[in-house]
Design an enzyme around this catalytic site. Structure first.
Site, PDB file in Angstrom:
ATOM      1  N   HIS A   1     -20.354 -27.975  -3.299  1.00  0.00           N
ATOM      2  CA  HIS A   1     -20.477 -27.756  -4.746  1.00  0.00           C
ATOM      3  C   HIS A   1     -19.244 -28.330  -5.445  1.00  0.00           C
ATOM      4  O   HIS A   1     -18.164 -28.440  -4.835  1.00  0.00           O
ATOM      5  CB  HIS A   1     -20.605 -26.244  -5.003  1.00  0.00           C
ATOM      6  CG  HIS A   1     -20.828 -25.871  -6.416  1.00  0.00           C
ATOM      7  ND1 HIS A   1     -19.797 -25.709  -7.313  1.00  0.00           N
ATOM      8  CD2 HIS A   1     -21.971 -25.620  -7.104  1.00  0.00           C
ATOM      9  CE1 HIS A   1     -20.287 -25.374  -8.489  1.00  0.00           C
ATOM     10  NE2 HIS A   1     -21.604 -25.308  -8.401  1.00  0.00           N
TER      11      HIS A   1
ATOM     12  N   VAL B   1     -16.918 -27.231  -7.242  1.00  0.00           N
ATOM     13  CA  VAL B   1     -15.656 -26.486  -7.240  1.00  0.00           C
ATOM     14  C   VAL B   1     -15.025 -26.404  -5.858  1.00  0.00           C
ATOM     15  O   VAL B   1     -13.957 -25.807  -5.700  1.00  0.00           O
ATOM     16  CB  VAL B   1     -15.828 -25.066  -7.817  1.00  0.00           C
ATOM     17  CG1 VAL B   1     -16.283 -25.118  -9.257  1.00  0.00           C
ATOM     18  CG2 VAL B   1     -16.793 -24.233  -6.972  1.00  0.00           C
ATOM     19  N   LYS B   2     -15.652 -27.009  -4.844  1.00  0.00           N
ATOM     20  CA  LYS B   2     -15.143 -26.910  -3.474  1.00  0.00           C
ATOM     21  C   LYS B   2     -14.137 -28.035  -3.178  1.00  0.00           C
ATOM     22  O   LYS B   2     -13.814 -28.858  -4.024  1.00  0.00           O
ATOM     23  CB  LYS B   2     -16.311 -26.927  -2.494  1.00  0.00           C
ATOM     24  CG  LYS B   2     -17.308 -25.775  -2.698  1.00  0.00           C
ATOM     25  CD  LYS B   2     -16.672 -24.437  -2.426  1.00  0.00           C
ATOM     26  CE  LYS B   2     -17.551 -23.241  -2.779  1.00  0.00           C
ATOM     27  NZ  LYS B   2     -18.951 -23.314  -2.475  1.00  0.00           N
ATOM     28  N   HIS B   3     -13.675 -28.078  -1.928  1.00  0.00           N
ATOM     29  CA  HIS B   3     -12.595 -29.000  -1.542  1.00  0.00           C
ATOM     30  C   HIS B   3     -13.030 -30.460  -1.570  1.00  0.00           C
ATOM     31  O   HIS B   3     -12.210 -31.358  -1.731  1.00  0.00           O
ATOM     32  CB  HIS B   3     -12.087 -28.636  -0.149  1.00  0.00           C
ATOM     33  CG  HIS B   3     -11.587 -27.239  -0.065  1.00  0.00           C
ATOM     34  ND1 HIS B   3     -12.438 -26.162   0.063  1.00  0.00           N
ATOM     35  CD2 HIS B   3     -10.337 -26.727  -0.109  1.00  0.00           C
ATOM     36  CE1 HIS B   3     -11.724 -25.046   0.100  1.00  0.00           C
ATOM     37  NE2 HIS B   3     -10.453 -25.366  -0.015  1.00  0.00           N
TER      38      HIS B   3
END
Length: 403
Positions: free
Chosen positions: A199, A201-203
């Protein structure tokens, strides 16, 4: 910079000037020109889905986490569902997981007709408590789904011992924890299956997307069929062989991740180390400042792990503050700092309360944590100025409400 502020500085909530002119979100993607060029190159290719970029991304990802296999999915939720299927969860089975997580962790058990069983969390890391897990096991238990909350690995050695003792499969929800390490081993190489999310907002991001890593060939083969309608071959494979025949061998779903997304994922994966280093730098800056501020508790980090810092979950010591969590949340948001809360415990959602009869008080540690949690902005694209703004806003609000 420390999280302090002049005591006479009026809160934006009370008519003062906000710390920032525009909102700083709690998380967001970072897309560079090379990411865009990689996607454009794939858009101009013969394969937009089920093509070579999927295999490339899977192989590179497996190598990065140290697993034999990686199987890409259209989302982290789809990956969790695939893992629950591969683990053999079916009607009549239980699977144990944490109440302090996003609903998808428990929902994937329901998708298979199983029953989610919650075990309360530890007071320090907020990860599932192995002692409580052991007490939940019955002859119906099929799998354990620990969550690496906020990017801090769960107590994996203890949980694997429990799984070994009872013949259970561990599906590690590492959607927060890409790049984390547990006692010198990379998350993704430890559990029977490990699930990641891509997603924004992930790394790293593929827009939406997910991955399951495993060392088990049977799991990998089942996962590949499950994401492709239960069909035992792929379109590219059939084209290469010059044949058309395929067989559906199990009831699967269309959970495929496109070549377009995988091209983006490959470029993003090459930046993972830099992204992790930046998140750890921001977390260190936050923690140093929060230790000097009354009424707040920074996240606990155990000595044997390296968290990936998907979130920075700050806990409020509400007994020493003259405001509620909701009031403090609104005050910080008024300063244009996009704090969030992770998570409403799953068992308290209306669906779970109505279907299973859960109620307040069933999992007191998770519930108490939820009542005190605020997630500060945490993403690798944040500047030093952004982080300073977060600390100034938190210090400004906490100073106002400290008793």
């Amino acid at each position: 910079m420390t999280a302090t502020a002049p005591p006479k500085e009026a809160l934006a909530l009370h008519g003062g000037t906000p710390v920032r002119a525009e909102l700083l979100p709690y998380g967001r993607q970072s897309i560079d020109e090379d990411d865009i060029l990689a996607v454009v190159e794939t858009l101009r290719s013969d394969w937009l889905t089920t093509g070579p970029k999927v295999n490339e991304f899977e192989e590179a990802f497996a190598a990065r986490v140290g697993a034999r296999f990686a199987v890409a999915f259209s989302s982290g939720t789809a990956a969790l569902h695939g893992a629950a299927f591969a683990a053999g969860v079916e009607p009549g089975d239980d699977a144990i997981t944490s109440p302090l997580t996003f609903a998808a962790t428990a929902n994937c058990i329901l998708y298979q007709g199983g029953r989610p069983v919650f075990a309360d969390v530890r007071e320090d890391t907020l990860n599932i408590d192995p002692e409580r897990v052991a007490k939940c096991i019955t002859p119906r238990t099929k799998a354990l789904l620990p969550v690496d909350y906020a990017g801090h690995p769960a107590d994996l050695d203890e949980l694997h011992q429990i799984a070994d003792d009872h013949g259970l499969t561990i599906i590690e929800d590492a959607c927060h924890a890409l790049g984390a390490e547990h006692r010198g081993r990379r998350v993704g190489s430890i559990s029977h299956m490990t699930v990641f999310s891509f997603h924004p907002v992930k790394h790293l991001t593929t827009g939406e997307g997910g991955m399951v890593t495993t060392d088990n060939l049977r799991f990998a083969e089942t996962l590949r069929k499950f994401r492709n309608h239960g069909i035992n071959s792929g379109a590219r494979e059939r084209q290469a062989q010059g044949q058309w025949q395929y067989e559906m061998v199990l009831l699967g779903f269309n959970y495929r991740l496109t070549d377009i997304a995988c091209a983006l994922g490959l470029r993003q994966l090459s930046k993972l180390e830099k992204n992790l280093a930046r998140r750890r730098e921001i977390a260190g800056k936050y923690t140093e400042a929060m230790r000097a501020l009354p009424g707040v508790l920074p996240p606990v980090v155990r000595n044997e792990v390296r968290p990936a810092w998907h979130l920075y979950p700050l806990r409020l010591e509400l007994a020493s503050l003259s405001a509620t969590r909701a009031e403090i949340f609104q005050a910080i948001r008024a300063e244009n700092i996009g704090v969030n809360v992770h998570y409403i415990p799953v068992h308290l959602h209306p669906y779970y309360r109505e279907r299973f009869g859960y109620k307040h008080g069933d999992y007191p540690v998770a519930e108490a944590a939820y009542e005190s949690l605020i997630s500060l902005p945490m993403f690798h694209g944040m500047s030093d100025g952004d982080a300073d703004d977060v600390l100034r806003a938190v210090g400004k609000v906490i100073t106002e409400y400290a008793t």
